[in-house]
Design a protein around this motif. Structure first.
Motif, PDB file in Angstrom:
ATOM      1  N   LEU A  75      16.326  14.117 -16.887  1.00  0.00           N
ATOM      2  CA  LEU A  75      16.551  13.121 -15.840  1.00  0.00           C
ATOM      3  C   LEU A  75      15.389  12.131 -15.781  1.00  0.00           C
ATOM      4  CD1 LEU A  75      18.529  12.582 -13.341  1.00  0.00           C
ATOM      5  CD2 LEU A  75      16.752  13.715 -12.008  1.00  0.00           C
ATOM      6  N   LEU A  76      14.172  12.659 -15.738  1.00  0.00           N
ATOM      7  CA  LEU A  76      12.990  11.790 -15.689  1.00  0.00           C
ATOM      8  C   LEU A  76      12.803  11.024 -16.992  1.00  0.00           C
ATOM      9  CD1 LEU A  76      10.602  14.334 -13.943  1.00  0.00           C
ATOM     10  CD2 LEU A  76      11.554  12.249 -12.923  1.00  0.00           C
ATOM     11  N   LYS A  77      13.074  11.684 -18.104  1.00  0.00           N
ATOM     12  CA  LYS A  77      12.947  11.036 -19.416  1.00  0.00           C
ATOM     13  C   LYS A  77      13.888   9.829 -19.506  1.00  0.00           C
ATOM     14  CE  LYS A  77      13.727  11.966 -24.304  1.00  0.00           C
ATOM     15  NZ  LYS A  77      14.129  12.952 -25.298  1.00  0.00           N
ATOM     16  N   ASN A  78      15.141  10.003 -19.085  1.00  0.00           N
ATOM     17  CA  ASN A  78      16.113   8.902 -19.116  1.00  0.00           C
ATOM     18  C   ASN A  78      15.639   7.724 -18.264  1.00  0.00           C
ATOM     19  OD1 ASN A  78      17.709  10.454 -20.778  1.00  0.00           O
ATOM     20  ND2 ASN A  78      19.166  11.014 -19.177  1.00  0.00           N
ATOM     21  N   LYS A  79      15.127   8.033 -17.054  1.00  0.00           N
ATOM     22  CA  LYS A  79      14.666   6.955 -16.173  1.00  0.00           C
ATOM     23  C   LYS A  79      13.486   6.205 -16.772  1.00  0.00           C
ATOM     24  CE  LYS A  79      16.432   8.728 -11.903  1.00  0.00           C
ATOM     25  NZ  LYS A  79      16.326   8.760 -10.479  1.00  0.00           N
ATOM     26  N   VAL A  80      12.527   6.954 -17.311  1.00  0.00           N
ATOM     27  CA  VAL A  80      11.332   6.320 -17.882  1.00  0.00           C
ATOM     28  C   VAL A  80      11.691   5.520 -19.130  1.00  0.00           C
ATOM     29  CG1 VAL A  80       9.108   6.814 -18.992  1.00  0.00           C
ATOM     30  CG2 VAL A  80       9.711   7.949 -16.865  1.00  0.00           C
ATOM     31  N   GLU A  81      12.605   6.030 -19.951  1.00  0.00           N
ATOM     32  CA  GLU A  81      13.038   5.280 -21.134  1.00  0.00           C
ATOM     33  C   GLU A  81      13.752   3.996 -20.741  1.00  0.00           C
ATOM     34  OE1 GLU A  81      13.576   8.630 -24.633  1.00  0.00           O
ATOM     35  OE2 GLU A  81      15.256   8.312 -23.263  1.00  0.00           O
ATOM     36  N   ASN A  82      14.574   4.048 -19.683  1.00  0.00           N
ATOM     37  CA  ASN A  82      15.257   2.837 -19.211  1.00  0.00           C
ATOM     38  C   ASN A  82      14.261   1.805 -18.695  1.00  0.00           C
ATOM     39  OD1 ASN A  82      17.760   3.874 -19.868  1.00  0.00           O
ATOM     40  ND2 ASN A  82      18.169   4.643 -17.796  1.00  0.00           N
ATOM     41  N   VAL A  83      13.252   2.261 -17.969  1.00  0.00           N
ATOM     42  CA  VAL A  83      12.219   1.354 -17.456  1.00  0.00           C
ATOM     43  C   VAL A  83      11.449   0.737 -18.630  1.00  0.00           C
ATOM     44  CG1 VAL A  83      10.024   1.254 -16.191  1.00  0.00           C
ATOM     45  CG2 VAL A  83      11.969   2.465 -15.203  1.00  0.00           C
ATOM     46  N   ALA A  84      11.097   1.556 -19.616  1.00  0.00           N
ATOM     47  CA  ALA A  84      10.356   1.052 -20.786  1.00  0.00           C
ATOM     48  C   ALA A  84      11.188   0.041 -21.566  1.00  0.00           C
ATOM     49  CB  ALA A  84       9.946   2.215 -21.689  1.00  0.00           C
ATOM     50  N   ALA A  85      12.491   0.311 -21.719  1.00  0.00           N
ATOM     51  CA  ALA A  85      13.372  -0.615 -22.442  1.00  0.00           C
ATOM     52  C   ALA A  85      13.495  -1.941 -21.687  1.00  0.00           C
ATOM     53  CB  ALA A  85      14.743   0.017 -22.644  1.00  0.00           C
ATOM     54  N   ALA A  86      13.633  -1.860 -20.359  1.00  0.00           N
ATOM     55  CA  ALA A  86      13.736  -3.079 -19.544  1.00  0.00           C
ATOM     56  C   ALA A  86      12.443  -3.886 -19.627  1.00  0.00           C
ATOM     57  CB  ALA A  86      14.045  -2.716 -18.095  1.00  0.00           C
ATOM     58  N   ARG A  87      11.299  -3.208 -19.607  1.00  0.00           N
ATOM     59  CA  ARG A  87      10.003  -3.901 -19.736  1.00  0.00           C
ATOM     60  C   ARG A  87       9.882  -4.537 -21.116  1.00  0.00           C
ATOM     61  NH1 ARG A  87       5.367  -2.743 -16.665  1.00  0.00           N
ATOM     62  NH2 ARG A  87       4.220  -2.791 -18.627  1.00  0.00           N
ATOM     63  N   GLY A  88      10.397  -3.848 -22.128  1.00  0.00           N
ATOM     64  CA  GLY A  88      10.348  -4.387 -23.494  1.00  0.00           C
ATOM     65  C   GLY A  88      11.163  -5.662 -23.619  1.00  0.00           C
ATOM     66  N   LYS A  89      12.319  -5.707 -22.948  1.00  0.00           N
ATOM     67  CA  LYS A  89      13.168  -6.905 -22.982  1.00  0.00           C
ATOM     68  C   LYS A  89      12.497  -8.097 -22.295  1.00  0.00           C
ATOM     69  CE  LYS A  89      17.565  -4.497 -23.271  1.00  0.00           C
ATOM     70  NZ  LYS A  89      18.786  -4.097 -22.568  1.00  0.00           N
ATOM     71  N   LYS A  90      11.635  -7.788 -21.328  1.00  0.00           N
ATOM     72  CA  LYS A  90      10.906  -8.850 -20.623  1.00  0.00           C
ATOM     73  C   LYS A  90       9.629  -9.241 -21.363  1.00  0.00           C
ATOM     74  CE  LYS A  90      12.422  -7.433 -16.018  1.00  0.00           C
ATOM     75  NZ  LYS A  90      12.000  -6.855 -14.739  1.00  0.00           N
ATOM     76  N   GLY A  91       9.388  -8.587 -22.486  1.00  0.00           N
ATOM     77  CA  GLY A  91       8.181  -8.894 -23.254  1.00  0.00           C
ATOM     78  C   GLY A  91       6.951  -8.140 -22.786  1.00  0.00           C
ATOM     79  N   LEU A  92       7.157  -7.128 -21.963  1.00  0.00           N
ATOM     80  CA  LEU A  92       6.038  -6.323 -21.455  1.00  0.00           C
ATOM     81  C   LEU A  92       6.017  -4.976 -22.183  1.00  0.00           C
ATOM     82  CD1 LEU A  92       6.714  -6.966 -17.661  1.00  0.00           C
ATOM     83  CD2 LEU A  92       4.970  -8.066 -19.062  1.00  0.00           C
TER      84      LEU A  92
END
Length: 190
Positions: free
Chosen positions: A23-40
């Motif tokens: 559960l936590l892994k999925n959330k953190v991966e989604n946050v990391a992917a969203a940050r990656g799309k923003k160039g962060l």
């Protein structure tokens, strides 16, 4: 002794740990992917995040399952203690027989035969629950919480290393064989 609660504890611990870990892994991966799309960032989870995820999942697991392990330990130690007490009683009777006069020997041998025929009293989960509660109340079910939480470090470090190595393997593999998953043998070796 304590096999049933031990099996329940193992199943509950593994289920709870992996549930919260995923559960936590999925959330953190989604946050990391969203940050990656923003160039962060590069869109992947960092090594420290894996450590935190595993530690949180382990801590939740400990908080929810330690009462089971307190009962398992109580049941196992109770049975061992009762066996030792019976062995001590037997040894004392044997010593008394060796020192007794002929009249008392038969009485002591009868006691020894009776003791040898006795089996340890069954000690079930309900008895263990009552005993822990009578001794320490509800808090007694969480005895040893702090040392157990400290032991969460071991699987946390293990999962941090595993996730880091699997991330490297996937990125290396993506350059050579696109969309090739890690095999079960590779997971085992990692």
């Amino acid at each position: 002794s304590g096999l049933k609660p031990s099996l329940i504890g193992t199943a509950a611990s593994q289920g709870i740990y992996y549930y919260f870990y995923q559960l936590l892994k999925n959330k953190v991966e989604n946050v990391a992917a969203a940050r990656g799309k923003k160039g962060l960032g590069d869109g992947t989870v960092g090594i420290f995040s894996w450590l935190v995820i595993a530690a949180i999942a382990g801590s939740i697991n400990v908080l929810l399952t330690i009462p089971i392990w307190v009962l398992v330990t109580r049941m196992q130690t109770h049975t061992q203690a009762e066996r030792k007490m019976m062995e001590s009683k037997r040894e004392l009777l044997l010593k008394e027989i060796s020192r007794a006069n002929s009249v008392d020997v038969s009485i002591l041998k009868d006691r020894l035969a009776k003791l040898d025929s006795e089996k340890p009293h069954p000690y079930g989960t309900i008895q263990a629950v009552r005993e822990v509660y009578c001794e320490s109340g509800i808090r007694g079910f969480w005895k040893g919480l702090v040392p157990t939480l400290i032991m969460v470090c071991n699987p946390s470090i293990q999962f941090m290393i595993f996730e880091t190595l699997s991330k490297r393997l996937r990125s290396k593999r993506a350059k050579q064989l696109p969309k090739k998953n890690i095999t079960a043998m590779e997971v085992f070796l990692l």
